[in-house]
Design a protein around this motif. Sequence first.
Motif, PDB file in Angstrom:
ATOM      1  N   ASP A 151       0.857  -1.201   0.000  1.00 19.97           N
ATOM      2  CA  ASP A 151       0.000   0.000   0.000  1.00 19.97           C
ATOM      3  C   ASP A 151       0.892   1.250   0.000  1.00 19.97           C
ATOM      4  OD1 ASP A 151      -2.602   1.325   2.163  1.00 19.97           O
ATOM      5  OD2 ASP A 151      -2.153   1.642   0.040  1.00 19.97           O
ATOM      6  N   SER A 152       1.402   1.549  -1.193  1.00 15.52           N
ATOM      7  CA  SER A 152       2.321   2.685  -1.308  1.00 15.52           C
ATOM      8  C   SER A 152       1.561   3.940  -1.743  1.00 15.52           C
ATOM      9  CB  SER A 152       3.418   2.362  -2.323  1.00 15.52           C
ATOM     10  OG  SER A 152       2.835   2.129  -3.596  1.00 15.52           O
ATOM     11  N   GLN A 153       2.282   5.028  -1.770  1.00 20.37           N
ATOM     12  CA  GLN A 153       1.704   6.301  -2.189  1.00 20.37           C
ATOM     13  C   GLN A 153       1.323   6.244  -3.666  1.00 20.37           C
ATOM     14  OE1 GLN A 153       0.880   8.892  -0.287  1.00 20.37           O
ATOM     15  NE2 GLN A 153       0.001   9.876  -2.112  1.00 20.37           N
ATOM     16  N   GLU A 154       2.143   5.566  -4.475  1.00 17.76           N
ATOM     17  CA  GLU A 154       1.842   5.475  -5.906  1.00 17.76           C
ATOM     18  C   GLU A 154       0.523   4.719  -6.142  1.00 17.76           C
ATOM     19  OE1 GLU A 154       6.085   6.147  -5.336  1.00 17.76           O
ATOM     20  OE2 GLU A 154       4.652   4.720  -4.531  1.00 17.76           O
ATOM     21  N   TYR A 155       0.297   3.664  -5.378  1.00 19.15           N
ATOM     22  CA  TYR A 155      -0.951   2.903  -5.538  1.00 19.15           C
ATOM     23  C   TYR A 155      -2.167   3.743  -5.160  1.00 19.15           C
ATOM     24  CZ  TYR A 155      -4.548  -0.609  -4.772  1.00 19.15           C
ATOM     25  OH  TYR A 155      -5.716  -1.316  -4.812  1.00 19.15           O
ATOM     26  N   ARG A 156      -2.045   4.554  -4.062  1.00 20.48           N
ATOM     27  CA  ARG A 156      -3.164   5.401  -3.661  1.00 20.48           C
ATOM     28  C   ARG A 156      -3.438   6.479  -4.706  1.00 20.48           C
ATOM     29  NH1 ARG A 156      -0.751   4.688   1.518  1.00 20.48           N
ATOM     30  NH2 ARG A 156       0.404   6.649   1.291  1.00 20.48           N
ATOM     31  N   ASP A 157      -2.366   6.996  -5.358  1.00 15.95           N
ATOM     32  CA  ASP A 157      -2.568   7.985  -6.421  1.00 15.95           C
ATOM     33  C   ASP A 157      -3.314   7.392  -7.610  1.00 15.95           C
ATOM     34  OD1 ASP A 157       0.677   9.549  -5.848  1.00 15.95           O
ATOM     35  OD2 ASP A 157      -1.277   9.814  -4.850  1.00 15.95           O
ATOM     36  N   GLN A 159      -5.365   4.853  -7.527  1.00 13.18           N
ATOM     37  CA  GLN A 159      -6.738   4.586  -7.109  1.00 13.18           C
ATOM     38  C   GLN A 159      -7.578   5.845  -7.194  1.00 13.18           C
ATOM     39  OE1 GLN A 159      -7.648   1.543  -6.415  1.00 13.18           O
ATOM     40  NE2 GLN A 159      -9.779   1.982  -5.932  1.00 13.18           N
ATOM     41  N   SER A 160      -7.044   6.989  -6.784  1.00 17.33           N
ATOM     42  CA  SER A 160      -7.796   8.241  -6.851  1.00 17.33           C
ATOM     43  C   SER A 160      -8.040   8.658  -8.293  1.00 17.33           C
ATOM     44  CB  SER A 160      -7.050   9.339  -6.080  1.00 17.33           C
ATOM     45  OG  SER A 160      -5.777   9.571  -6.668  1.00 17.33           O
TER      46      SER A 160
END
Length: 597
Positions: A151-157, A159-160
């Motif tokens: 669950d990295s920052q790139e994955y959250r970006d 997803q958004s």
Amino acid sequence: LYSGRSQLLDSRRMEKMIQALSADSCAGLYFTNFCEQSGNQLWENAVYFWTDLQHYHELFYQDGLDHYRVQREAQLLYSTYLFSSARRSIGVDEEIRTDLYDRLMPAFEEVFDRVEEHTLNILLEPWTLLLSRDKESFQKVLMQDEVRRVDSQEYRDLQSLYEESEFHLKQVEQSQSILFPSAINPPTPFTKGAHAPNSWSQVSQNLKGYRLGSLLRHHHEIGHFMSFLQNHDASIHLTCWLDLEQYRRTAQRDMAVRQEGSSHIATKYLNRKYFFGSDSPASSEQQNDLLRKAGGLERLKLDCLSDPVVVQIQAIIRSHMEKTWLPLFLSTAEFTERLRNQPKPQRAGRPSKAVYREARRRKEAWEAGGLWMSSSKEILLFRQTLLHPDTCVRFQHFASLKGDFLENDVLFWLEVQRYKDLCHSHSDEATIQQKISTIINCFINSSMPPALQIDIPPEQAQHILERRQQLGPYIFREAQRSVFSALLKFWPEFQELSSRVQEEQLLPLLQERRVQHCATEELERPESKWRTQSRVLLTPTQPLSWSYSKYMASLRREEVLLRRQSQLGASIPASGTHTHARTPTSLATSQTKCRKP
């Protein structure tokens, strides 16, 4: 050639394949689909022929033989699979095809035996391949990949961004519906009268278990339900469901029919006026899910509907009818009146004697007609045994040790086969009728007691005597089937004996057992008993008993004694008085033999 065929049919692999073929329809046509998807046209044609041939065999075990239908099905099998330019040729030899064509009029049950054997030999190859592939797949270890993400920052970006694109896509769809209002249709008349889901509260308690399947089991009620829907402008639901059901029941091999049905369904129902409209019986989620499975609306209209898609559409429409329209139909006064006027079922309790008699009659008919349920391998092998001169003689000797009439059954079966050959040779009617009379006078209505000399029910014999003119070439069909069924029970025991004894020693062994059997019967009778029986037989009130098989056996024993004397050097005249007894299986002069005490 005979032994080679027998060994092939008797192989364990062939037996397993025939069992699988017999149960293929209950297993989702697994083997048939394998042959279809193999790309081998010969395999596909062979499995189709074997299936159609089983339907042809079943015609001979139904109540009342339809001569026209039997002849039509036989000719259809020949033209479809055996003709030189047949569209589903299975590659039979010219000799087999010519022989079968000569015996096609009239068509009997065993006319396709050699072709069935040829077909089973063809199917043995795909069956072996299927088994080997299944075995390989079972031996493999199932590997399942599992991917885990941090669950990295790139994955959250990402997803958004995905959620934002989904939001913009919905906005575009809404704007298109505003700019192009024609895409939104006004409510259509078939949704008129839609009611709340609590309509079942108006239905009486004893009818709350009714569903669409309950109506389908009563054809008159499904017609009333269609009229009810037509009065409420909602009949399209039921017609769509019925059209889908008819399409689903169409065989996969009938591609042209399925394509035509799919186009009709897509044009009439799968459009924005009905199933994909605003007042569709399906929700928006169900519509989207269906389109996703089908690959889009255009793909749905162009390609043949797959069975999973058809089943899903049917389930949606059925649920809509059962929630909305079926409770209203069950609440009508007309349905209640029809239900009240239905004949009441009999009170539960002990069945009447008529019910028991009918059940017993059906059971006896099933047992008599249940021969087609036996393995095709067993029937083919046993027929080959009876038709082969050497093995038939051995089995005839074996049968004589098991019952008084079993040897007569063998002789009767052979004579009926010769009668069939006479029909196929297109002999004149007088010759055929003479053959029929000879068989009847020798085996069914003998002048020497007992009149019935074979193992068939007396009513069956009476039926032959009373309706010999109406039965045509199939006059001995039921009688031959009965004796074949009686003889087939002893076939496994004969096979077991044949496997333990060498072929050249089997016949002498059976002959020796036969002599011992007759000698044992004679030794068990005291001389005083013989005298008593002789006096009883001479009294005019006691009928004379005679057996055709025992008479023929005595002639053969006498012939064996004469041959032994000849071997010891005794001279025997060439034209002896027993010369006619040396061909017991021929009925050319059998009428004279049958009447001789």
